[in-house]
Design a protein around this motif. Structure first.
Motif, PDB file in Angstrom:
ATOM      1  N   CYS A 285       0.815  -1.221   0.000  1.00 33.69           N
ATOM      2  CA  CYS A 285       0.000   0.000   0.000  1.00 33.69           C
ATOM      3  C   CYS A 285       0.849   1.271   0.000  1.00 33.69           C
ATOM      4  CB  CYS A 285      -0.938   0.000   1.203  1.00 33.69           C
ATOM      5  SG  CYS A 285      -2.292  -1.191   1.097  1.00 33.69           S
ATOM      6  N   TRP A 286       1.910   1.298   0.805  1.00 38.74           N
ATOM      7  CA  TRP A 286       2.637   2.544   1.004  1.00 38.74           C
ATOM      8  C   TRP A 286       3.903   2.681   0.174  1.00 38.74           C
ATOM      9  CZ3 TRP A 286       0.595   6.724   2.601  1.00 38.74           C
ATOM     10  CH2 TRP A 286      -0.383   6.736   3.594  1.00 38.74           C
TER      11      TRP A 286
ATOM     12  N   TRP B 183      -1.291   9.812 -11.224  1.00 37.87           N
ATOM     13  CA  TRP B 183      -0.539   8.763 -10.539  1.00 37.87           C
ATOM     14  C   TRP B 183      -0.274   9.131  -9.089  1.00 37.87           C
ATOM     15  CZ3 TRP B 183      -0.313   4.048 -12.123  1.00 37.87           C
ATOM     16  CH2 TRP B 183      -0.432   3.767 -13.489  1.00 37.87           C
TER      17      TRP B 183
ATOM     18  N   ILE C 186      -3.403   8.181  -7.309  1.00 37.34           N
ATOM     19  CA  ILE C 186      -3.533   6.726  -7.172  1.00 37.34           C
ATOM     20  C   ILE C 186      -2.643   6.223  -6.042  1.00 37.34           C
ATOM     21  CG2 ILE C 186      -3.081   4.519  -8.300  1.00 37.34           C
ATOM     22  CD1 ILE C 186      -3.912   5.825 -10.942  1.00 37.34           C
ATOM     23  N   PHE C 187      -1.389   6.667  -6.006  1.00 39.68           N
ATOM     24  CA  PHE C 187      -0.462   6.214  -4.970  1.00 39.68           C
ATOM     25  C   PHE C 187      -0.907   6.688  -3.586  1.00 39.68           C
ATOM     26  CE2 PHE C 187       3.111   6.278  -8.358  1.00 39.68           C
ATOM     27  CZ  PHE C 187       2.655   5.062  -8.841  1.00 39.68           C
TER      28      PHE C 187
ATOM     29  N   TRP D 271      -4.053   7.389  -2.489  1.00 39.57           N
ATOM     30  CA  TRP D 271      -5.231   6.659  -2.013  1.00 39.57           C
ATOM     31  C   TRP D 271      -4.938   5.183  -1.792  1.00 39.57           C
ATOM     32  CZ3 TRP D 271      -9.835   8.360  -0.264  1.00 39.57           C
ATOM     33  CH2 TRP D 271     -10.096   9.711  -0.425  1.00 39.57           C
ATOM     34  N   LEU D 272      -3.952   4.651  -2.486  1.00 36.61           N
ATOM     35  CA  LEU D 272      -3.514   3.287  -2.199  1.00 36.61           C
ATOM     36  C   LEU D 272      -2.917   3.212  -0.796  1.00 36.61           C
ATOM     37  CD1 LEU D 272      -3.093   0.391  -3.261  1.00 36.61           C
ATOM     38  CD2 LEU D 272      -0.871   1.141  -4.140  1.00 36.61           C
ATOM     39  N   GLY D 273      -2.178   4.254  -0.407  1.00 36.42           N
ATOM     40  CA  GLY D 273      -1.654   4.309   0.958  1.00 36.42           C
ATOM     41  C   GLY D 273      -2.764   4.455   1.986  1.00 36.42           C
ATOM     42  N   TYR D 274      -3.761   5.300   1.687  1.00 37.37           N
ATOM     43  CA  TYR D 274      -4.895   5.442   2.612  1.00 37.37           C
ATOM     44  C   TYR D 274      -5.628   4.123   2.811  1.00 37.37           C
ATOM     45  CZ  TYR D 274      -4.530  10.571   2.244  1.00 37.37           C
ATOM     46  OH  TYR D 274      -4.109  11.877   2.298  1.00 37.37           O
ATOM     47  N   SER D 275      -5.681   3.301   1.776  1.00 35.74           N
ATOM     48  CA  SER D 275      -6.419   2.040   1.882  1.00 35.74           C
ATOM     49  C   SER D 275      -5.811   1.092   2.905  1.00 35.74           C
ATOM     50  CB  SER D 275      -6.475   1.352   0.514  1.00 35.74           C
ATOM     51  OG  SER D 275      -5.186   0.912   0.103  1.00 35.74           O
ATOM     52  N   ASN D 276      -4.552   1.314   3.291  1.00 32.30           N
ATOM     53  CA  ASN D 276      -3.948   0.485   4.322  1.00 32.30           C
ATOM     54  C   ASN D 276      -4.696   0.599   5.645  1.00 32.30           C
ATOM     55  OD1 ASN D 276      -1.163   0.425   6.443  1.00 32.30           O
ATOM     56  ND2 ASN D 276      -1.736  -1.323   5.200  1.00 32.30           N
TER      57      ASN D 276
END
Length: 376
Positions: A316-317, A338, A341-342, A344-349
């Motif tokens: 994720c991070w 991008w 995307i990166f 919100w991918l970290g937030y999804s953790n």
């Protein structure tokens, strides 16, 4: 985590020099505006179906992250059996993840919806958003590290890591987690890594190499090294215990003792627990287990949980922090899409954390059921 601020204009192009022709600048501005208008993330035109689906997914992610972590906190507070280690570490992680969902993700979503990803909420709210972003995300990462360390010490230091020592060490880790996170988050308030640009309507950390190295190192790369080292040690400890069980043996006994052992120690427990069998062969007693013991199952389960927790954390991070570290050092211009995307991918953790450490604990599942039954 907030992105770094590019020295270029909001439309993604650097400001023209004073000697540039005004008509040429207007043509460039119009062209840039048309590109911005066609962007799914930054456009002024009506949202496309894909954009609506993406925004709906982000809203659902925010709500689910908040509710799931809030449910974990409510369960820990109501169930007295959870008022101890390691549930205090889980509660600290849930607090940081709840704050991410309540204070960070909504403002990030509002920024995504604005034309050109501009910040129109003022300087004060910009500082609040960036500070809470750094504080809560860093605390969430270090809480994952603390959980991994607690599992490691409980497996490898069974005699020294008593309940009292475990409680004290976990409290110290929680305090250090929030103090370190606060130190990194308060730096922009002191002018290091200034966040707000009123001319460009930007609310992002500037590309200050010194602050970038310190913040990313303290928030991600240092805990990453710790969790990878911890999991490697847990994996080695688990393999060592499995090998020791297979080699377990007791020395030779007299012939009379062998016959006595054959009569008394051929024990097979007719239960669901692993069956224990003692046999005597050629003046030697060997200890053998039919299947894994309860402790081995517990260690294996803990190692699996820590492995999944660390794996999801890294996936994720890593993209976000790699780009955050490389961008100011090489002056690279990463497309805003991008970056989003990166980020919100970290937030999804923060959404995956409670799912992982509750999925490996049946007590949480039972507590969730009892919580809803009592509310009815």
């Amino acid at each position: 985590m907030a992105e770094t601020l590019s020295p270029c204009s909001p439309r993604g192009q650097c400001q023209p020099s004073m000697g540039t022709n005004t008509s040429s600048a207007n043509v460039d501005t119009n062209a840039s505006s048309s590109v911005v208008g066609g962007s799914a993330w930054r456009g002024r035109e009506p949202f496309s179906i894909l954009t609506v689906l993406i925004l709906t997914l982000l809203v659902l992610l925010t709500v689910a992250t908040f509710l799931w972590n809030l449910l974990v906190l409510a369960t820990i507070l109501r169930v007295k059996a959870f008022h101890r280690v390691p549930h205090n570490l889980v509660a600290s992680t849930a607090v940081s993840d709840v704050l991410v969902a309540a204070l960070v993700m909504p403002l990030s979503l509002a920024k995504e919806l604005s034309a050109g990803r501009r910040w129109r909420l003022g300087r004060a709210l910009c500082l609040v958003w960036v500070c809470f972003d750094m504080l809560c995300c860093t605390a969430s990462i270090w809480n994952v590290t603390a959980i991994a360390l607690d599992r490691y010490w409980s497996i490898t230091r069974q005699l020294q890591y008593t309940l009292l020592a475990r409680r004290r060490i976990s409290n110290v880790m929680i305090a250090l987690t929030w103090l370190l996170s606060a130190a990194i988050a308060l730096a922009p308030l002191l002018g290091w890594g200034e966040t707000y640009s009123p001319e460009q309507e930007r609310c992002q950390l500037r590309q200050d190499p010194s602050y970038t190295i310190v913040s990313t190192g303290g928030a991600f790369y240092l805990p990453l090294c710790v969790v990878l080292f911890v999991y490697w040690k847990i994996y080695r400890a688990s393999k060592f215990h499995m090998g020791a069980r297979r080699r377990n043996a007791v020395g030779p006994l007299p012939e009379a003792a062998q016959k006595l052992c054959l009569l008394l120690f051929e024990v097979k427990e007719a239960s669901k627990e692993p069956q224990m069998v003692f046999t005597a062969r050629r003046a030697a007693i060997t200890f053998q287990t039919d299947g894994e013991t309860w402790r081995e199952q517990k260690e294996k389960k803990a190692a699996l949980m820590v492995g999944i927790l660390i794996g999801v954390f890294v996936l994720c991070w890593s993209p976000f922090f790699i780009t955050e570290l490389i961008s100011p050092l090489c002056s690279c211009n990463i497309p805003p899409v991008w970056k989003s995307i990166f980020l919100w991918l970290g937030y999804s953790n923060s959404f995956f954390n409670p799912l992982i450490y509750t999925a490996f604990n049946k007590n949480y599942n039972n507590a969730f059921k009892n919580l809803f039954v009592k509310q009815r």
